[in-house]
Design an enzyme around this catalytic site. Structure first.
Site, mmCIF file in Angstrom:
data_model
loop_
_atom_site.group_PDB
_atom_site.id
_atom_site.type_symbol
_atom_site.label_atom_id
_atom_site.label_comp_id
_atom_site.label_asym_id
_atom_site.label_seq_id
_atom_site.Cartn_x
_atom_site.Cartn_y
_atom_site.Cartn_z
ATOM 1 N N GLU A 441 0.636 -1.414 0.044
ATOM 2 C CA GLU A 441 -0.017 -0.270 0.112
ATOM 3 C C GLU A 441 1.298 1.299 -0.134
ATOM 4 O OE1 GLU A 441 -3.203 -0.073 -1.456
ATOM 5 O OE2 GLU A 441 -2.766 -2.021 -0.395
ATOM 6 N N GLY A 442 2.409 0.457 -0.763
ATOM 7 C CA GLY A 442 2.433 2.167 -0.882
ATOM 8 C C GLY A 442 3.900 2.002 0.057
#
Length: 598
Positions: A441-442
């Protein structure tokens, strides 16, 4: 064997005493969240986490998922039964609008009980977690027909969801994406391409899997401006809305991973699979970011959750394990050694985890409450203010809590000594599971760059200035309260360091962007220290008020809060000065070496 007990009392204290949830009864869904209701829901969630999800955590890690020759995937023994109980309890739709089968309760309550589920079994909880993110994206960007077709079954948990972004050559830089979508005469699209690292991409726990897939429509612009989002169901729906023919999407392989073995992280192959556009052409990132932002908050919660369960096991071991004698004299005269818990360095480790975790819980619930206000308030100004803070906090919550979640899982493992390295004690799994939260998620470096490069200057710095004012006002309003002096003075010092670091970026990052890049991770952690320090100051104030009003059975609980708050301010908050010094060192030595010198 590992242990876990959901921290229900701590959750209720944060919701009721610190956040004063009853003040928000004017928001939709909050009037139903009475004190008794909160206690009942938290208690039932704890029971599910402790008695259903937790018992299959260690075995699920050991067994993992298996891909059959027909590209179907079998989850570990007990997972399907556990997921069925989760689904039947209505947990999937706790905060989803009632019109789609949800209960419409506050997102902050969904977040609170989500911690228990993730602590008990992070890998298993990812299946409903991805589904809830997909539900959020469809709620915001789906057409009425798409909402009607997919949401009721997803909220019910009969169908699950995924998000498909990453490709073999393309991680964070989605502009390099190659998956393509070809328009068809019936309004659908043929989706072709390969996605990797797809959590819950294929499994045996639901009747259908609703994939949300980023792809580029033929002829669309290059880069991120030409990306669209599509619903690609595992089974294409028939006219009556039930699953029909198998779509041409399949699991090519299960990734061999360091941790979260119970989650089927898949390579997904799309071979002209039938898909349906969500929202507007070439605006897919707008829709996907709804899911990604929700997922980033969920991943931050994972960091907190793993730290909590690792801490509980380390504290339990430290109370029982006899090793050495206390520096201040024998504490266990009937035994040949004293328990580990008497040693200051063991206490240092446990108190560090405890202070970060309890402060992080308040931070997470406070941020989730901002989400509720941003989405449910009738006051436009109130919505905007809450949304500003939510956007600012998302990279901090994700980056700081997952970095610390891994650090604290390792710290808890260290308490066990050699036994922590042995699989049967479960500490290895917590370390391995915690590691992924810093990446997906980054990756956390991207979160730090997002904070410094985008969030600080957004809307002229409106969010950061409002938060600085809120924290400063709290310190000023409580400045003359002698019982809170320890907390307000340390918080004000941390805020001063944060403001100085922010000003340094303003003066030095525009002309030399590498200064922002080199200092971004330190700045993210500096910001996290101050926000969690703010949470501890609020906790201390609530604890003092509780004691003044006659704590009764909660007296020890509240006094322990004050001790832990003081530890955070004295032992952890001073790190803001170190972070500020690093930021102000700039990028020169970081960037000076030639690439060949590494």
């Amino acid at each position: 064997m590992p242990i876990y007990k959901a921290p229900v009392n701590d959750t209720l204290f944060i919701l009721n005493d610190v956040l004063s949830l009853e003040r928000y009864n004017n928001l939709p869904g909050f009037a139903d969240a009475t004190g008794d209701m909160l206690e009942a829901i938290a208690g039932e969630a704890a029971k599910l986490a402790e008695e259903v999800l937790f018992p299959v955590n260690l075995s699920g890690d050991q067994e993992g998922c298996k891909r059959n020759d027909d590209a179907t995937v079998v989850t570990p023994k007990g997972y399907k039964q556990a997921f069925d109980l989760y689904r039947q309890g209505g947990w999937m739709g706790l905060a989803v609008p009632e019109e789609f089968g949800g209960q419409g309760l506050p997102y902050v309550l969904h977040t609170a009980v989500g911690e228990y589920m993730s602590s008990a079994n992070m890998a298993l909880t990812m299946y409903p977690g991805l589904t809830q993110g997909a539900i959020a994206a469809i709620l915001v960007h789906g057409s009425d027909e798409q909402k009607a077709a997919y949401l009721p079954k997803m909220v019910e948990g009969t169908w699950t969801g995924t998000m498909n972004l990453t490709e073999p050559h393309c991680g964070t830089d989605l502009g390099l994406l190659r998956s393509k979508a070809v328009p068809q005469a019936d309004g659908s699209y043929k989706i072709s391409g390969q996605k990797i690292f797809i959590s819950a991409g294929e499994h045996d726990m639901s009747e259908n899997i609703v994939h949300l897939v980023l792809a580029r429509i033929e002829g669309a612009p290059e880069g991120v401006k030409g990306i669209s989002l599509f619903i690609v169901p595992k089974y294409v729906l028939k006219d009556d809305g039930t699953p029909g023919t198998r779509n041409t999407v399949s699991c090519g392989a299960i990734e061999h991973k360091m941790g979260i073995h119970g989650n089927s992280t898949c390579v997904m192959n799309y071979d002209e699979a039938k898909g349906f556009l969500i929202g507007t052409e070439n605006k897919g990132l707008n829709a996907m970011f709804v899911m990604m932002n929700e997922a980033r908050l969920g991943v931050g919660l994972q960091g907190l959750s793993i730290a909590e369960v690792a801490y509980q096991n380390a504290a339990n071991y430290a109370r029982e394990r006899l090793q050495g004698r206390s520096l201040s004299g024998v504490k266990n005269p009937d035994g040949k050694a004293d328990p580990l818990i008497v040693h200051p360095d063991i206490r240092r480790a446990l108190m560090t985890i405890k202070a970060w975790t309890e402060g992080g819980r308040a931070f997470t619930l406070w941020t989730a409450l901002k989400s509720d206000i941003a989405h449910r308030s009738a006051d436009e100004k109130e919505r905007q203010s809450a949304d500003d803070i939510l956007g600012l906090m998302t990279p901090i919550l994700k980056g700081v809590l997952t970095d610390k979640g891994f650090d604290h899982a390792v710290m808890a493992q260290q308490v066990f000594g050699g036994h922590g390295y042995i699989e049967e004690h479960g500490m290895s799994q917590y370390v391995r599971d915690a590691r992924i939260a810093m990446i997906y998620e980054g990756a956390n470096g991207i979160q730090a760059l997002d904070l410094v490069g985008r969030k600080l200057g957004m809307n002229g710095g409106r969010a950061v200035m409002a938060l600085f004012k809120e924290i400063g006002d709290f310190c000023e309003e409580n400045r003359n309260d002698e019982k809170l002096a320890t907390f307000t003075k340390a918080l004000k010092k941390g805020l001063n360091d944060l403001q100085a670091g922010t000003m340094w970026f303003m003066q030095n990052a525009m002309a030399k962007p590498d200064n922002a890049g080199a200092g971004s991770t330190d700045y993210m952690h500096l910001f996290g220290l101050v926000v969690i320090g703010y949470m501890w100051a609020k906790i201390a104030k609530a604890a003092e008020e509780g004691l003044a009003n006659g704590a009764g059975e909660r007296e020890d609980f509240l006094k322990n809060k004050l001790i832990t708050a003081k530890f955070f301010m004295e032992r952890l908050m001073p790190e803001t000065g170190l972070r500020k010094t690093r930021i102000e060192a700039g990028a020169d030595t970081t960037m000076e070496l030639a690439a060949e010198a590494f």
